[in-house]
Design an enzyme around this catalytic site. Structure first.
Site, PDB file in Angstrom:
ATOM      1  CB  SER A  98      15.171 -35.590  22.269  1.00 47.00           C
ATOM      2  OG  SER A  98      14.869 -35.895  20.925  1.00 47.00           O
TER       3      SER A  98
ATOM      4  CG  ASN B  26       7.496 -44.575  18.022  1.00 51.31           C
ATOM      5  OD1 ASN B  26       6.728 -44.702  17.062  1.00 51.31           O
ATOM      6  ND2 ASN B  26       7.251 -45.116  19.198  1.00 51.31           N
TER       7      ASN B  26
ATOM      8  CB  VAL C  70       5.039 -37.107  26.152  1.00 52.20           C
ATOM      9  CG1 VAL C  70       5.800 -37.076  24.850  1.00 52.20           C
ATOM     10  CG2 VAL C  70       3.994 -36.020  26.210  1.00 52.20           C
ATOM     11  CG  ASP C  71       3.876 -41.584  21.034  1.00 49.97           C
ATOM     12  OD1 ASP C  71       2.811 -41.086  20.636  1.00 49.97           O
ATOM     13  OD2 ASP C  71       4.525 -42.424  20.385  1.00 49.97           O
TER      14      ASP C  71
ATOM     15  CG  ASP D   9      -0.965 -34.821  31.587  1.00 50.51           C
ATOM     16  OD1 ASP D   9      -0.630 -34.850  30.387  1.00 50.51           O
ATOM     17  OD2 ASP D   9      -1.550 -35.760  32.143  1.00 50.51           O
TER      18      ASP D   9
ATOM     19  CB  VAL E 244      12.619 -43.016  26.203  1.00 50.84           C
ATOM     20  CG1 VAL E 244      13.242 -44.265  25.610  1.00 50.84           C
ATOM     21  CG2 VAL E 244      11.581 -43.405  27.252  1.00 50.84           C
TER      22      VAL E 244
HETATM   23  P1  ADP Z   1      11.541 -38.913  23.931  1.00 50.73           P
HETATM   24  O1  ADP Z   1      11.471 -40.340  23.452  1.00 50.73           O
HETATM   25  O2  ADP Z   1      11.494 -37.890  22.799  1.00 50.73           O
HETATM   26  O3  ADP Z   1      12.669 -38.684  24.882  1.00 50.73           O
HETATM   27  P2  ADP Z   1       9.607 -39.093  26.147  1.00 50.73           P
HETATM   28  O4  ADP Z   1       8.130 -39.219  26.050  1.00 50.73           O
HETATM   29  O5  ADP Z   1      10.353 -40.265  26.703  1.00 50.73           O
HETATM   30  O6  ADP Z   1      10.120 -38.679  24.677  1.00 50.73           O
HETATM   31  O7  ADP Z   1       9.957 -37.824  27.038  1.00 50.73           O
HETATM   32  C1  ADP Z   1       9.889 -36.490  26.583  1.00 50.73           C
HETATM   33  C2  ADP Z   1       9.533 -35.601  27.752  1.00 50.73           C
HETATM   34  O8  ADP Z   1       8.127 -35.650  27.973  1.00 50.73           O
HETATM   35  C3  ADP Z   1      10.184 -36.008  29.088  1.00 50.73           C
HETATM   36  O9  ADP Z   1      10.681 -34.829  29.722  1.00 50.73           O
HETATM   37  C4  ADP Z   1       9.014 -36.613  29.875  1.00 50.73           C
HETATM   38  O10 ADP Z   1       9.163 -36.417  31.277  1.00 50.73           O
HETATM   39  C5  ADP Z   1       7.873 -35.757  29.361  1.00 50.73           C
HETATM   40  N1  ADP Z   1       6.507 -36.275  29.553  1.00 50.73           N
HETATM   41  C6  ADP Z   1       6.065 -37.527  29.773  1.00 50.73           C
HETATM   42  N2  ADP Z   1       4.723 -37.552  29.901  1.00 50.73           N
HETATM   43  C7  ADP Z   1       4.296 -36.256  29.753  1.00 50.73           C
HETATM   44  C8  ADP Z   1       3.026 -35.594  29.801  1.00 50.73           C
HETATM   45  N3  ADP Z   1       1.888 -36.267  30.000  1.00 50.73           N
HETATM   46  N4  ADP Z   1       3.000 -34.244  29.613  1.00 50.73           N
HETATM   47  C9  ADP Z   1       4.129 -33.538  29.388  1.00 50.73           C
HETATM   48  N5  ADP Z   1       5.348 -34.107  29.335  1.00 50.73           N
HETATM   49  C10 ADP Z   1       5.435 -35.447  29.522  1.00 50.73           C
END
Ligand code: ADP
Length: 177
Positions: free
Chosen positions: A127, A31, A40-41, A17, A130
């Site tokens: 990227s 975004n 992750v955001d 994480d 989502v």
């Molecule tokens: P994007 O919109 O740029 O695709 P996302 O947040 O949907 O961003 O996903 C980007 C990556 O971050 C994905 O591989 C997702 O599984 C990962 N992710 C989500 N939560 C976490 C976290 N807490 N720590 C690390 N990676 C994460």
């Protein structure tokens, strides 16, 4: 250790994480509005709490929205890291090659890290959630860009949230020259 600014940083792969990383700066797949979303955001905003929310608001007041491929930093608030470096990854497109925009996220994040004086930086797979970028391609662009960017950052830690992302980054790192 390579920290003379003439070569890329040492890369480390970790399954975990990103909000828990003990690093100087954490990169956020944000975004353009910068006020949080899913993935992750959302996790980074929750972990940073009210102080990070305030820091993001101040950043938006200063720069407006953040264009795709660009990077800008805010304080991390209640996280072990000191800063969050926000980047906006491109949405995957079958019709158009947006690889250069994705590479720009990593290059610009390292440039901002250099401005801040950050030496250790954690990256998510920008990227690849989502925004739909195929994992192997996202990993290859991430690893080749970071290792070939001149910077004073000494450690770039890719923090992968699931087995598939970790496997893709392991393959990408394994095929480096
Ligand atoms: P994007 O919109 O740029 O695709 P996302 O947040 O949907 O961003 O996903 C980007 C990556 O971050 C994905 O591989 C997702 O599984 C990962 N992710 C989500 N939560 C976490 C976290 N807490 N720590 C690390 N990676 C994460």
């Amino acid at each position: 250790m390579q920290d003379d600014g003439t070569s890329g940083p040492r890369i480390v792969l970790e399954r975990g994480d990103i909000t828990e990383q003990q690093v100087d700066a954490v990169v956020n797949a944000a975004n353009s509005g910068l006020m949080g979303g899913g993935g992750v955001d959302g996790a980074i905003l929750r972990a940073g709490g009210a102080p990070q929310r305030e820091a993001r608001k101040a950043l938006v007041e200063r720069i407006g929205s953040l264009p795709t491929g660009r990077a800008a930093a805010s304080d991390a608030g209640d996280m072990p890291a000191r800063w969050v470096i926000h980047v906006v990854g491109p949405v995957w497109s079958k019709q158009e090659d947006r690889s250069e925009l994705l590479a720009s996220c990593y290059r610009n994040a390292l440039a901002v890290a250099d401005e801040l004086g950050a030496r250790s930086v954690a990256f998510p797979a920008v990227s690849a959630g989502v925004y739909g970028w195929p994992l192997d391609s996202a990993a290859e662009i991430a690893v080749t860009t970071v290792t070939s960017t001149p910077t004073h950052v000494s450690e770039a830690r890719f923090v992968l949230f699931d087995d598939a992302a970790y496997a893709a980054f392991t393959r990408a790192a394994g095929s480096l020259p």
